[in-house]
Design a protein around this motif. Structure first.
Motif, PDB file in Angstrom:
ATOM      1  N   ALA A 252      -2.160  -1.137   5.698  1.00 30.44           N
ATOM      2  CA  ALA A 252      -1.053  -0.799   4.792  1.00 30.44           C
ATOM      3  C   ALA A 252      -1.469   0.128   3.655  1.00 30.44           C
ATOM      4  N   LEU A 253      -2.700   0.644   3.664  1.00 32.16           N
ATOM      5  CA  LEU A 253      -3.188   1.445   2.550  1.00 32.16           C
ATOM      6  C   LEU A 253      -3.090   2.941   2.837  1.00 32.16           C
ATOM      7  N   GLY A 254      -3.031   3.724   1.742  1.00 29.65           N
ATOM      8  CA  GLY A 254      -3.126   5.170   1.838  1.00 29.65           C
ATOM      9  C   GLY A 254      -1.797   5.885   1.918  1.00 29.65           C
ATOM     10  N   GLU A 255      -1.876   7.211   1.768  1.00 31.17           N
ATOM     11  CA  GLU A 255      -0.700   8.070   1.842  1.00 31.17           C
ATOM     12  C   GLU A 255      -1.146   9.488   2.177  1.00 31.17           C
ATOM     13  N   ALA A 256      -0.192  10.359   2.465  1.00 25.06           N
ATOM     14  CA  ALA A 256      -0.511  11.743   2.790  1.00 25.06           C
ATOM     15  C   ALA A 256      -1.124  12.444   1.578  1.00 25.06           C
TER      16      ALA A 256
END
Length: 451
Positions: free
Chosen positions: A283-287
């Motif tokens: 569930a971690l991180g993003e663009a």
């Protein structure tokens, strides 16, 4: 004496059991080896263990084995000639197999597998004292629980079926359960809570919603076991990719669902107490917009330079992956969002190679097997890993050059492997001490007689 007719149904059942037990993954050399003819070198912390020929050849395989001898090899790890197998052959799990299932496996190997009348190209040659196979008798006495699977009367049929499939046939715990100092599975509280498998880390697959698979839906888990990929969660590489390619994708969906039902009711094992309340690893991180922001600048993150040159073309400059999911997103990805970076490092070093439903899924390796122009140094992989973790995954995890060096060398060494170089000198000292003790007693006895 007239030969007994072959029970076709029994042979067919044995074939399916051999698939569930993943026999081919070790006993068939990859990329064109004869089925079950052995010769595949399985890397272990103690050295390479070469899989044997288990075709019904009477000269080089198991063709002379009786059913009882076959069962003894499966369940106790003892060959027909009395020599011991190493637990790289998961007899510690297969010991749970029922009499009916071992009989079906025996029928399949004896009547449906083509005999290969030639020896394997190499033999297992571990360093002393691991080369002393007889020592496995002591190890078995300490750690082998030689018992058949017994269904839990308090559980529903799918749970019991899943437990049998996961623990006896698919031997999930041999990878996913930590081991003690003597390399035996710790079957207590850490059961299925994750463990090192060479440079890879077999993750926690207990029902814990954050650190395990409790946050996955049943359908997602079935899809993963069938295909090795769930968008926004994980993709299989290393030993798990092999298990899916050779075994799990070929099981009926009812069996996969039984495994899932069993795993979802296992006791949850959480991570470190300090990590309580953190998000699940998928569930971690993003663009990221670094490609636009950093291109053309001089003083930039060295990890971004490696990413831009080696990774962005497939995983896209913002880390979102390809629209068809062939190259996954780097965020919402268990390899980048976990509390350790083993699988990220190993994937960079060794790549991804699995074939599902006849379609290959591939990511090139950037380690020692890569071409000279693609090969990355330990420093470059450490820089790349730290960049990917900070932008797309768990920024609290850091990767050192030493971490990469250890992974490139095959992963962390357990105590026994570290102690091996000292075992011979220590054994010599013990032997000399025993000789000295015996001589001293003989002299004392002679002195008393003389007196």
């Amino acid at each position: 004496m007239q030969a007994q007719p072959v029970d076709a149904a029994l042979v067919a059942r044995g074939r399916q059991l051999a698939i569930a037990a993943d026999c081919a993954a070790c006993h068939t050399t990859p990329k064109g080896g004869a089925p079950f003819a052995g010769g595949y070198a399985i890397e272990s912390p103690m050295g390479a263990i070469v899989a044997t020929n288990i075709t019904p050849s009477t000269t080089h395989g198991i063709g002379s084995y009786t059913l009882l001898e076959f069962q003894r090899a499966l369940r106790q790890g003892v060959r027909r000639d009395g020599s011991h197998l190493y637990p790289a052959m998961p007899y510690t799990a297969y010991t749970q197999l029922s009499d009916d299932d071992t009989a079906a496996l025996y029928a399949y190997f004896m009547h449906d597998v083509k005999p290969v009348d030639q020896p394997v190209a190499a033999e297992t040659k571990l360093p002393f004292p691991f080369s002393v196979r007889a020592s496995m008798a002591v190890w078995n006495a300490l750690f082998l629980k030689d018992q058949r699977f017994t269904p839990d009367p308090g559980m529903a049929d799918p749970v019991n079926r899943g437990a049998y499939l996961a623990n006896a046939l698919a031997h999930c715990s041999t990878c996913h359960t930590p081991r003690n100092v003597l390399m035996a599975e710790d079957l207590g509280q850490p059961f299925l809570s994750g463990a090192n498998v060479g440079p890879w880390f077999a993750p926690n697959i207990t029902s814990d919603a954050v650190h395990g698979i409790g946050g996955w839906s049943d359908d997602e888990l079935v899809q993963y076991l069938k295909t090795g990929q769930v968008h926004g969660k994980a993709q299989a590489a290393g030993p798990m990719a092999e298990a899916i390619e050779h075994s799990l994708q070929h099981l009926p969906e009812s069996d996969l669902r039984a495994i899932v039902v069993y795993l979802k009711q296992t006791p949850p094992v959480a991570g470190d107490a300090a990590q309580a309340g953190v998000k699940a690893r998928h569930a971690l991180g993003e663009a990221s917009r670094d490609e636009v922001a950093l291109r053309g600048l001089k003083d930039v993150d060295p990890g971004w330079r490696v990413f831009s040159a080696s990774c962005a073309h497939c995983h896209q400059e913002n880390g979102t992956g390809t629209s068809n999911g062939e190259y996954p997103s780097l965020f919402h990805n268990s390899a980048t969002g976990g509390d350790r970076a083993d699988n990220l490092i190993a994937t960079i070093l060794h790549g991804v190679d699995r074939t599902v439903a006849g379609k290959p899924h591939f990511m090139p390796a950037f380690g020692d097997v890569a071409s000279f122009t693609d090969r990355l140094s330990d420093q470059e992989i450490a820089d790349l890993s730290n960049y990917v973790l900070s932008r797309y995954g768990n920024a609290a995890v850091k990767v050192s050059v030493e971490d990469v060096r250890v992974a490139r060398a095959g992963g962390p060494k357990p105590f026994l492997a570290k102690a091996q170089p000292f075992m011979v000198p220590a054994g010599v000292l013990v032997l000399l001490a025993l000789i000295a003790l015996v001589l001293r007693r003989l002299r004392a006895r002679r002195a008393r007689r003389a007196f």
